[in-house]
Design an enzyme around this catalytic site. Structure first.
Site, mmCIF file in Angstrom:
data_model
loop_
_atom_site.group_PDB
_atom_site.id
_atom_site.type_symbol
_atom_site.label_atom_id
_atom_site.label_comp_id
_atom_site.label_asym_id
_atom_site.label_seq_id
_atom_site.Cartn_x
_atom_site.Cartn_y
_atom_site.Cartn_z
ATOM 1 N N ARG A 253 0.822 -1.221 0.000
ATOM 2 C CA ARG A 253 0.000 0.000 0.000
ATOM 3 C C ARG A 253 0.856 1.272 0.000
ATOM 4 N NH1 ARG A 253 -5.494 0.074 1.746
ATOM 5 N NH2 ARG A 253 -6.462 -1.780 0.896
ATOM 6 N N ARG B 299 -3.840 6.841 0.230
ATOM 7 C CA ARG B 299 -4.399 8.095 0.760
ATOM 8 C C ARG B 299 -3.525 8.840 1.756
ATOM 9 N NH1 ARG B 299 -9.909 5.197 2.114
ATOM 10 N NH2 ARG B 299 -8.281 3.812 2.834
ATOM 11 N N ARG C 106 -7.046 11.651 -6.332
ATOM 12 C CA ARG C 106 -8.227 10.978 -5.764
ATOM 13 C C ARG C 106 -9.409 11.933 -5.580
ATOM 14 N NH1 ARG C 106 -11.985 8.753 -4.003
ATOM 15 N NH2 ARG C 106 -12.117 7.048 -2.502
ATOM 16 N N ASP D 216 -6.467 -3.435 -7.382
ATOM 17 C CA ASP D 216 -6.993 -4.024 -6.148
ATOM 18 C C ASP D 216 -7.199 -5.523 -6.347
ATOM 19 O OD1 ASP D 216 -8.151 -2.911 -3.416
ATOM 20 O OD2 ASP D 216 -9.319 -4.659 -3.996
ATOM 21 N N TYR E 140 -14.316 -12.389 0.258
ATOM 22 C CA TYR E 140 -15.039 -11.184 -0.188
ATOM 23 C C TYR E 140 -16.315 -11.524 -0.947
ATOM 24 C CZ TYR E 140 -11.421 -8.233 1.602
ATOM 25 O OH TYR E 140 -10.584 -7.588 2.461
#
Ligand code: CP3
Length: 338
Positions: free
Chosen positions: A23, A27, A36, A72, A146
């Site tokens: 990662r 952000r 973003r 992702d 998921y």
């Protein structure tokens, strides 16, 4: 291209330890936030030029030794007839869910052309990058959590209910994901990624016996089916699975902070390791960060090769400045002769 990371993946040491972060694009970085603000996360993933630009940001800013494709683990579901969304507060949402054998009809064979944007981003990146590019996918099990839960979860109730009440269908789901992931990764390799990392974020929620029954055979098949590039296997909370991890034939094992890296060196017979600083250490003082990083570097040096990383992804509250200082610290630590 700087190849110190690639060498470490193959068990070859250089005169310093390569470093990158899971990662590393995200952000916590103002340069990411700027893009973003204009686009949602999925649009960024689906636009090769944006995905490529965001992949390059940490390479330029932090000077890490490897890039990881900006995408992702849920993206390939889009090519299997499953809808994915990322909600601002709640994280990923996957639909329809697959919770019993009759739901398996929702899952279609992977159509790679539906995610061509992934391979196009890789093609752009391999022309521009000064360091190797890591492609990735989830392990069949982590991906399954998921699609069964419909998103993130703490208890994995639906996953375990499915697993323990319809074991044959659960195995079928694992098989389908293994085949699809092999195709997806082969296409990433064809497009030019130099290394592949398998994310098995949730494997540690299982007992060793259930890991052996429901996960290990598929991870083994997946890793053995990946041709021409080194494979890193990441999982967390897996100290109890050490005996199984020995058997999966990953070129590098990526470990989290819950295990002492010195102990991991012994458990895995000096196998090449990646890790394992607690990402939240970075919220502390530089003194505390460097103290822990130093120990990891000294002990990691006992493995055949070591790639410095965190035990999980960079936290959103991390300071870019501290992360950059950590990269410099790792690069300045000289590997002594073993
Ligand atoms: O590491 C990188 O820099 C490459 C890109 C990458 C992302 N996700 C970008 C991302 C990678 C390799 C992943 C893997 C991933 N995605 C995992 C496995 C690793 C892990 O962290 O355990 C998992 C479980 C996911 C699923 C996922 N994606 C969740 C649960 C979330 C929501 C939580 C969150 O942090 O927002 C995401 C979203 C996501 N994936 C973001 C990024 C940069 C945040 C998107 C945003 O800008 O809003």
């Amino acid at each position: 291209m700087k190849d110190i990371f690639l060498k470490a993946c193959k068990g070859i040491r250089a005169d310093y330890t390569p470093v990158w972060f899971m990662r590393q694009a995200g952000r916590y970085m103002p340069e990411y936030q700027k893009i973003r603000q204009k686009y949602d996360f999925l649009t960024m993933c689906r636009t090769p030029e944006i995905a490529a630009e965001v992949t390059l940001q940490p390479v330029r800013i932090l000077e890490v030794d490897a890039a990881i494709l900006f995408s992702d683990i849920l993206i390939p579901l889009e090519a299997m007839g499953i809808e994915i969304e990322f909600l601002e507060e709640k994280g990923p949402k996957v639909s329809p869910t697959i919770r019993k054998s009759s739901d398996l009809i929702f899952l279609r064979e992977i159509e790679l052309e539906k995610v061509n944007y992934v391979f196009n981003a890789i093609e752009i990146l391999v022309k521009e990058l000064p360091v190797p590019l890591i492609g990735f996918a989830a392990s069949p099990f982590t991906l399954a959590t998921y699609i069964i839960e419909g998103g993130s979860t703490k208890e994995f109730v639906n996953t375990k209910r499915f697993m323990f009440s319809e074991a044959d269908s659960f195995h079928r789901l694992m098989s389908l994901f293994t085949e699809a992931t092999l195709k997806y990764l082969a296409e990433q390799i064809k497009a030019g990624v130099h290394v592949v990392q398998i994310f098995d974020t949730w494997a540690g929620i299982l007992s060793p016996l259930d890991y052996e029954i429901f996960v290990r055979p598929y991870v083994k098949k997946l890793i053995e089916g990946i041709k021409n590039v080194p494979v890193i296997y990441f999982c967390s909370n897996t100290s109890g699975l050490a005996n199984h991890l020995k058997e999966i034939n990953a070129d590098v094992l990526s470990i989290d902070w819950r295990i002492d890296i010195k102990e991991a060196v012994e458990l895995f017979n000096a196998h090449p390791l990646q890790g394992n600083l607690d990402p939240l250490t970075l919220l502390g003082t530089e003194e505390e960060i460097f103290k822990r990083a130093n120990k990891i570097l000294v002990d990691g040096n006992l493995a055949r090769s070591h790639i410095f990383n965190l035990g999980h992804g960079v936290n959103i509250n991390t300071s870019v400045d501290k992360l950059k200082k950590l990269v410099d610290f790792v690069h300045e630590f000289k590997i002594r002769e073993a």
